[in-house]
Structure formats: C-alpha cells, structure tokens
Design a protein around this motif. Sequence first.
Motif, PDB file in Angstrom:
ATOM      1  N   TYR A   1      46.080  46.379  49.114  1.00 45.57           N
ATOM      2  CA  TYR A   1      46.082  44.919  49.068  1.00 45.57           C
ATOM      3  C   TYR A   1      44.672  44.371  48.878  1.00 45.57           C
ATOM      4  O   TYR A   1      44.468  43.381  48.183  1.00 45.57           O
ATOM      5  CB  TYR A   1      46.717  44.349  50.346  1.00 45.57           C
ATOM      6  N   LEU A   2      43.693  45.038  49.504  1.00 46.05           N
ATOM      7  CA  LEU A   2      42.301  44.595  49.364  1.00 46.05           C
ATOM      8  C   LEU A   2      41.862  44.689  47.900  1.00 46.05           C
ATOM      9  O   LEU A   2      41.253  43.757  47.361  1.00 46.05           O
ATOM     10  CB  LEU A   2      41.392  45.453  50.250  1.00 46.05           C
ATOM     11  N   ILE A   3      42.200  45.801  47.263  1.00 45.82           N
ATOM     12  CA  ILE A   3      41.815  45.976  45.861  1.00 45.82           C
ATOM     13  C   ILE A   3      42.508  44.928  44.995  1.00 45.82           C
ATOM     14  O   ILE A   3      41.887  44.305  44.134  1.00 45.82           O
ATOM     15  CB  ILE A   3      42.175  47.395  45.379  1.00 45.82           C
ATOM     16  N   TYR A   4      43.791  44.704  45.259  1.00 45.31           N
ATOM     17  CA  TYR A   4      44.521  43.675  44.526  1.00 45.31           C
ATOM     18  C   TYR A   4      43.839  42.318  44.677  1.00 45.31           C
ATOM     19  O   TYR A   4      43.640  41.598  43.696  1.00 45.31           O
ATOM     20  CB  TYR A   4      45.974  43.627  45.029  1.00 45.31           C
ATOM     21  N   SER A   5      43.456  41.985  45.924  1.00 45.12           N
ATOM     22  CA  SER A   5      42.893  40.644  46.108  1.00 45.12           C
ATOM     23  C   SER A   5      41.497  40.544  45.504  1.00 45.12           C
ATOM     24  O   SER A   5      41.108  39.497  44.998  1.00 45.12           O
ATOM     25  CB  SER A   5      42.891  40.247  47.596  1.00 45.12           C
ATOM     26  N   GLN A   6      40.737  41.663  45.522  1.00 48.99           N
ATOM     27  CA  GLN A   6      39.429  41.644  44.849  1.00 48.99           C
ATOM     28  C   GLN A   6      39.604  41.399  43.349  1.00 48.99           C
ATOM     29  O   GLN A   6      38.855  40.647  42.740  1.00 48.99           O
ATOM     30  CB  GLN A   6      38.726  43.008  45.011  1.00 48.99           C
ATOM     31  N   ALA A   7      40.612  42.056  42.773  1.00 46.17           N
ATOM     32  CA  ALA A   7      40.756  42.016  41.322  1.00 46.17           C
ATOM     33  C   ALA A   7      41.451  40.751  40.850  1.00 46.17           C
ATOM     34  O   ALA A   7      40.927  40.017  40.025  1.00 46.17           O
ATOM     35  CB  ALA A   7      41.536  43.241  40.847  1.00 46.17           C
ATOM     36  N   LEU A   8      42.647  40.484  41.401  1.00 43.29           N
ATOM     37  CA  LEU A   8      43.459  39.421  40.804  1.00 43.29           C
ATOM     38  C   LEU A   8      43.370  38.100  41.549  1.00 43.29           C
ATOM     39  O   LEU A   8      43.877  37.093  41.085  1.00 43.29           O
ATOM     40  CB  LEU A   8      44.926  39.886  40.700  1.00 43.29           C
ATOM     41  N   LEU A   9      42.740  38.083  42.724  1.00 42.91           N
ATOM     42  CA  LEU A   9      42.540  36.801  43.405  1.00 42.91           C
ATOM     43  C   LEU A   9      41.085  36.358  43.320  1.00 42.91           C
ATOM     44  O   LEU A   9      40.790  35.185  43.211  1.00 42.91           O
ATOM     45  CB  LEU A   9      42.994  36.870  44.868  1.00 42.91           C
ATOM     46  N   GLN A  10      40.155  37.328  43.367  1.00 47.48           N
ATOM     47  CA  GLN A  10      38.737  36.958  43.278  1.00 47.48           C
ATOM     48  C   GLN A  10      38.120  37.349  41.945  1.00 47.48           C
ATOM     49  O   GLN A  10      36.942  37.089  41.705  1.00 47.48           O
ATOM     50  CB  GLN A  10      37.960  37.617  44.414  1.00 47.48           C
ATOM     51  N   TYR A  11      38.887  37.992  41.096  1.00 44.28           N
ATOM     52  CA  TYR A  11      38.468  38.348  39.743  1.00 44.28           C
ATOM     53  C   TYR A  11      37.227  39.225  39.700  1.00 44.28           C
ATOM     54  O   TYR A  11      36.511  39.253  38.704  1.00 44.28           O
ATOM     55  CB  TYR A  11      38.246  37.087  38.892  1.00 44.28           C
ATOM     56  N   ASP A  12      36.946  39.926  40.823  1.00 40.98           N
ATOM     57  CA  ASP A  12      35.778  40.790  40.835  1.00 40.98           C
ATOM     58  C   ASP A  12      36.185  42.197  40.392  1.00 40.98           C
ATOM     59  O   ASP A  12      36.559  43.042  41.192  1.00 40.98           O
ATOM     60  CB  ASP A  12      35.186  40.825  42.254  1.00 40.98           C
ATOM     61  N   VAL A  13      36.126  42.400  39.089  1.00 41.96           N
ATOM     62  CA  VAL A  13      36.596  43.649  38.507  1.00 41.96           C
ATOM     63  C   VAL A  13      35.757  44.829  38.979  1.00 41.96           C
ATOM     64  O   VAL A  13      36.283  45.898  39.301  1.00 41.96           O
ATOM     65  CB  VAL A  13      36.567  43.556  36.965  1.00 41.96           C
ATOM     66  N   GLY A  14      34.440  44.640  39.062  1.00 40.56           N
ATOM     67  CA  GLY A  14      33.557  45.733  39.449  1.00 40.56           C
ATOM     68  C   GLY A  14      33.889  46.267  40.825  1.00 40.56           C
ATOM     69  O   GLY A  14      34.145  47.461  41.009  1.00 40.56           O
ATOM     70  N   ALA A  15      33.916  45.379  41.815  1.00 40.52           N
ATOM     71  CA  ALA A  15      34.169  45.817  43.190  1.00 40.52           C
ATOM     72  C   ALA A  15      35.578  46.396  43.320  1.00 40.52           C
ATOM     73  O   ALA A  15      35.778  47.411  43.991  1.00 40.52           O
ATOM     74  CB  ALA A  15      33.993  44.645  44.151  1.00 40.52           C
ATOM     75  N   ALA A  16      36.547  45.750  42.672  1.00 40.64           N
ATOM     76  CA  ALA A  16      37.916  46.248  42.763  1.00 40.64           C
ATOM     77  C   ALA A  16      38.014  47.654  42.177  1.00 40.64           C
ATOM     78  O   ALA A  16      38.731  48.511  42.698  1.00 40.64           O
ATOM     79  CB  ALA A  16      38.867  45.311  42.021  1.00 40.64           C
ATOM     80  N   SER A  17      37.279  47.907  41.099  1.00 38.92           N
ATOM     81  CA  SER A  17      37.320  49.233  40.487  1.00 38.92           C
ATOM     82  C   SER A  17      36.715  50.280  41.406  1.00 38.92           C
ATOM     83  O   SER A  17      37.217  51.401  41.513  1.00 38.92           O
ATOM     84  CB  SER A  17      36.577  49.217  39.150  1.00 38.92           C
ATOM     85  N   ALA A  18      35.606  49.901  42.059  1.00 40.08           N
ATOM     86  CA  ALA A  18      35.014  50.835  43.017  1.00 40.08           C
ATOM     87  C   ALA A  18      36.036  51.171  44.100  1.00 40.08           C
ATOM     88  O   ALA A  18      36.229  52.336  44.458  1.00 40.08           O
ATOM     89  CB  ALA A  18      33.749  50.229  43.631  1.00 40.08           C
ATOM     90  N   GLY A  19      36.714  50.133  44.605  1.00 35.06           N
ATOM     91  CA  GLY A  19      37.744  50.361  45.615  1.00 35.06           C
ATOM     92  C   GLY A  19      38.876  51.230  45.075  1.00 35.06           C
ATOM     93  O   GLY A  19      39.386  52.111  45.769  1.00 35.06           O
ATOM     94  N   GLY A  20      39.229  50.995  43.814  1.00 27.99           N
ATOM     95  CA  GLY A  20      40.289  51.779  43.191  1.00 27.99           C
ATOM     96  C   GLY A  20      39.957  53.261  43.161  1.00 27.99           C
ATOM     97  O   GLY A  20      40.786  54.112  43.484  1.00 27.99           O
ATOM     98  N   LEU A  21      38.705  53.562  42.815  1.00 33.29           N
ATOM     99  CA  LEU A  21      38.310  54.976  42.768  1.00 33.29           C
ATOM    100  C   LEU A  21      38.333  55.596  44.160  1.00 33.29           C
ATOM    101  O   LEU A  21      38.713  56.757  44.333  1.00 33.29           O
ATOM    102  CB  LEU A  21      36.926  55.122  42.149  1.00 33.29           C
ATOM    103  N   ILE A  22      37.927  54.811  45.154  1.00 29.98           N
ATOM    104  CA  ILE A  22      37.972  55.327  46.527  1.00 29.98           C
ATOM    105  C   ILE A  22      39.419  55.645  46.909  1.00 29.98           C
ATOM    106  O   ILE A  22      39.702  56.683  47.512  1.00 29.98           O
ATOM    107  CB  ILE A  22      37.346  54.312  47.500  1.00 29.98           C
TER     108      ILE A  22
END
Lengths: 276, 289
Positions: free
Chosen positions: B246-267
Amino acid sequence: MARRTPVPRIVLTSVVAWTVGLVIFFPILWMLLTSFKTELAAFSSSPSFLFFHWTTENYVAVWTRSNYLEYAWNSVVIALGSTLVALAISVPAAWSMAFSPTKRTRGILMWMLSTKMLPPVGVLVPIYLLYRDAGLLDTRLGLVIVLCLSNLPIMVWLLFNYFKDIPKDILEAARMDGATIGKEIVYILAPMAVPGIASALLLNVILAWNEAFWSLNLTSSHAAPLTAFIASYASPEGLFWAKLSAASTMAIAPILVLGWFCQKQLVRGLTFGAVK
Amino acid sequence: MATQQTQKLARILIAPSIILLLLWMIVPLAMTAWFSALNYNLLNSVTSFAGLGNYRYFLSNPAFLSSLLNTLVLVGAVLAISAFFGVLIALLLDQVIVGRRVVRLMLIAPFFVMPTVSALIWKNLLMNPVSGLLAWLWRLFGLAPVDWFTQVPMLSIILIVAWQWLPFAVLILLTALQSLDQEQQEAALMDGAGPFDRFFHLTLPHLARPLSIVILIETIFLLTVFAEIYVTTGGGPGVETTNLAYLIYSQALLQYDVGAASAGGLIAVVLANIAAIFLMRIVGKNLET
C-alpha cells in the motif's frame, strides 16, 4: 477404515464440524440474507435473521441503475479473454516440455515459477507508465494482457503436470502403426489432454475473476470489472448495505459455484502440482 | 524416427511462453530499477539522476519502517491463524461426519470470494460499531461494541485476510490428509499406537510438506495484500494499516513519486524472493521430468 466409529463420537464431531463450518460460512450467508432486506432493515441495529420483509428490490435496483451489466460484461471478457490467450500460449509449451523434455526443461519450469513470485507491486510503476503511454489504461485489452501474463506460469505448470501423466507408450504404439503427428494429436493426445486443459481453464477463470490489484490500479470506469465495481461501494457517502450485498452476491455466485465443483483441480493448480 | 523434427517442433512450441515471460519479467523490472535511481515525479517535468537517494529516502522514511513492520505482522498473524486452525479443521473434517461434503463446501467458500467483497462485507455488515452484527453480539453479552477500524485497525485487517486464507489451508491440508495411507494408519492402530502417537508420528510428518507449501504460497500472496486495505482503511488511521504494497501504491499513484515508489518496489521484490527461494526448493523436489 474397517472399524466402525461409535455413534456418540460421530454425533459429537458432526456437531463441532457443523458449528465451525457455519461460523466460517456465516459472513456469506449474512450477505445473502441482507441482500433481501430493505436498506432500513439492513442498517438496523437489532438485526433480524429470517423474519423480515423479504424483497428483491435491491437486485432490481443494482441491475437497472448502476450499469451493473457493463461491469459484469467486463469481468466476463477479461476473465475469459485472458484465460483463452493464456491457454493458447501455455498448451504448446507444456506439451513440448512434457513430451520432449530436455536437460533444460527443469530449469525452464523453475524459472517460469519464479516469475510468478514477482510481487505485482514491484512492477506497478513501469506497467502503469507503459500503459499510460500506450493508451492501454482503463481498457479491457490492457487487463487481458496483464492477467494473461501474470497467470501464464501457473497455467504452464498445471498443464505440464497433467500432460506428463499421459503414458508415452501410447504414442510409440501409434507411431509404429504409422500415425502422423497430426493424427497422433487429434485421435490420441487431445482426448487425454482435455481434463487437464479444462481444469487449467477453470482455475484461471477463477483467479482472473477475483483479481483485484491490477483491476483497481489499471482501470477506472470503461474497463472496470466487478472487483472494482464493488470497491466503489467503499465510499462513505450514503450507506447502501442491502445493495452492496445484492451486488456482491451476484458478483461472487458464479465463481463460488465453479470453485465448489473443481476443488481437486484447484488444489493441484494452486500448489503447482505438489499436492494432489 | 522423427527425433530431430520433434526437437525442433518442441522448441518452436515453447518459444512464445518463454519470450513473453522474459519480456514480462525483465522489461518492467529493469524499468523499476532504472526509475529507482532517478528523481522522477509525474508532477514535475524535470527528471534527474538520484543515485541511491531514493533508497536512502525510502529506507529512512518512518512510514517505510512501520509499513515493513505492518507487513510482517499481517503476514505472520495470518500465517499462524491459517496454519494452526487449518490443521485443526482439516483433522476435524477427516473424521466421520454427517454431511461432510456440505461442511467442506461451507468451509472453503470464503476462498472464492473476491477480496473487495469480503473486505466490504466484513467492514460494514459485521464490523460496523453501530449496526454491525458483531456490535449486536457484543451488546447481547452486555459488552460495549468495538469500533473495529478505529480501535484495532490492524486486527480487523488480519481477521478479514485470515478469513480468506484459512479456507485455502484447509483445502490443501484436507486433500493431503485424505491421501494418507490408510494401511499405515491401520498398522499403527494394530500396534496399539494411541491417538497422540498416531498424530505426532504419522499424521503430522505427513502434513509437513503440504503445510510448508501452504505457508510459502500464502506468504507470497500475503506480502502484497492490497485490495482489503484499499477498500477499508486506506492505510490508516495514520499509517497503522499501511503495508509495503500500500505504501508503494500511495507513493506512486497518490503522490506521483515514481523514483521512491520504484525503490520501494525493488525492496518488495527482494523480500518476496526470500520466501520464493524456499518454496521453489520444495516444489522443485517434486519435479521429476
């Protein structure tokens, strides 16, 4: 077992088992009952279990007012579409691995399984951006592609599991009798492969129908399937419990029935053939 | 013999699957890795290289640590519930029972309910603090009704998810139990082995493999529980029910921060792989080609 279980013990275990079963099944039963209540009765703080005014108005309302049919149609198209495409790709692959295994077959199968372990959230961002640029966001085609690819490994595994149990001597015998590859497939292999293909189909339809992660993230209105439609009831404005129940009942009924009928195949498919 | 020809055909037949899965696995994953090294926000047209900045940001974000903890709590609790009660219920259903088929159908039904439906039914019809059935039940016993999603949000999510996955464990374990060699059971009985002996020396060892498969498969799915949180708490209150997915989802699609969400995705990918390695070992053993 040859020994007969004493009657009091049967009674006791039956009572316990039915109690456990009913407790676990209860939310579904309660949803079914609520779907026949009026909104007022559904929201009442002193619930009635059977003696309420039964009505089908919720079903009528959901059916007519909320484009329910469009969502249901999306679910059907996406579930069946992704399943059929996945079958078309996975049957030949499973076939060739089961009938002409090479040294690499084991490695290939394990690698395919490993792609299923990839958490979808790890590739959400690139898929979302690729879809946005390709105009695939909120399209049925987009969901068909994603669900097909994400379930492909399970399909290959399940089919491989079935195909490898087909005795190969039969093929040898047919070849001796001068059967061509075409005849071999039509007359001998196809009939033996049908059960495996059917259970792969069922399993995949169930998985695709209930899929929520990609459906929620990649669709909004046009291509939204039932999982996403039900999620729209989450908004706090107005509580439509009876309608939520009616819509939910209709959304889960086909899959529940399907699942009940193919429990055995499900176990085999979901455990990658490790439990039969 | 048509060996040469068959080999060639075999390769052609398998090619589409391999190519598609290769694309499906490598392209998005490579993109995730690439994005994770960028300062890339969808709201911001300037994109620059960030090095390990996103990882530093993501790993030092207090929400990350709590989401990691929430993920572990959710996975651990649901696993414990479904393993423990799964074994108990499977053993119970393996007895002589009147109407066993019907009980079995009722027990596995929740597994076929789509996650958005089960979450909303639980949240509204059962767990609502005023009109929910649990509130009524609590009042019946003279207790103050619980406001589930405010007072014990994580427990509520755990209950809902466990309700969906316990049936899976029951289904797998029961199938395994029914393949347990009856003759062995008979022999043990003849030798005068008591029920506890039989359970610990015969049944439990037999269940070890299916149980480990249940645990590993559930782990993989539970690590990325999403819809249940999405339609009930939205990760809240605060970040109390925010898991990694959910954190990655909210970083990407709610805060539009692709970079941070991708880092989270890899983790998240790395974490899932740890469970995956064990699962593949067990499943691989079963693979005799």
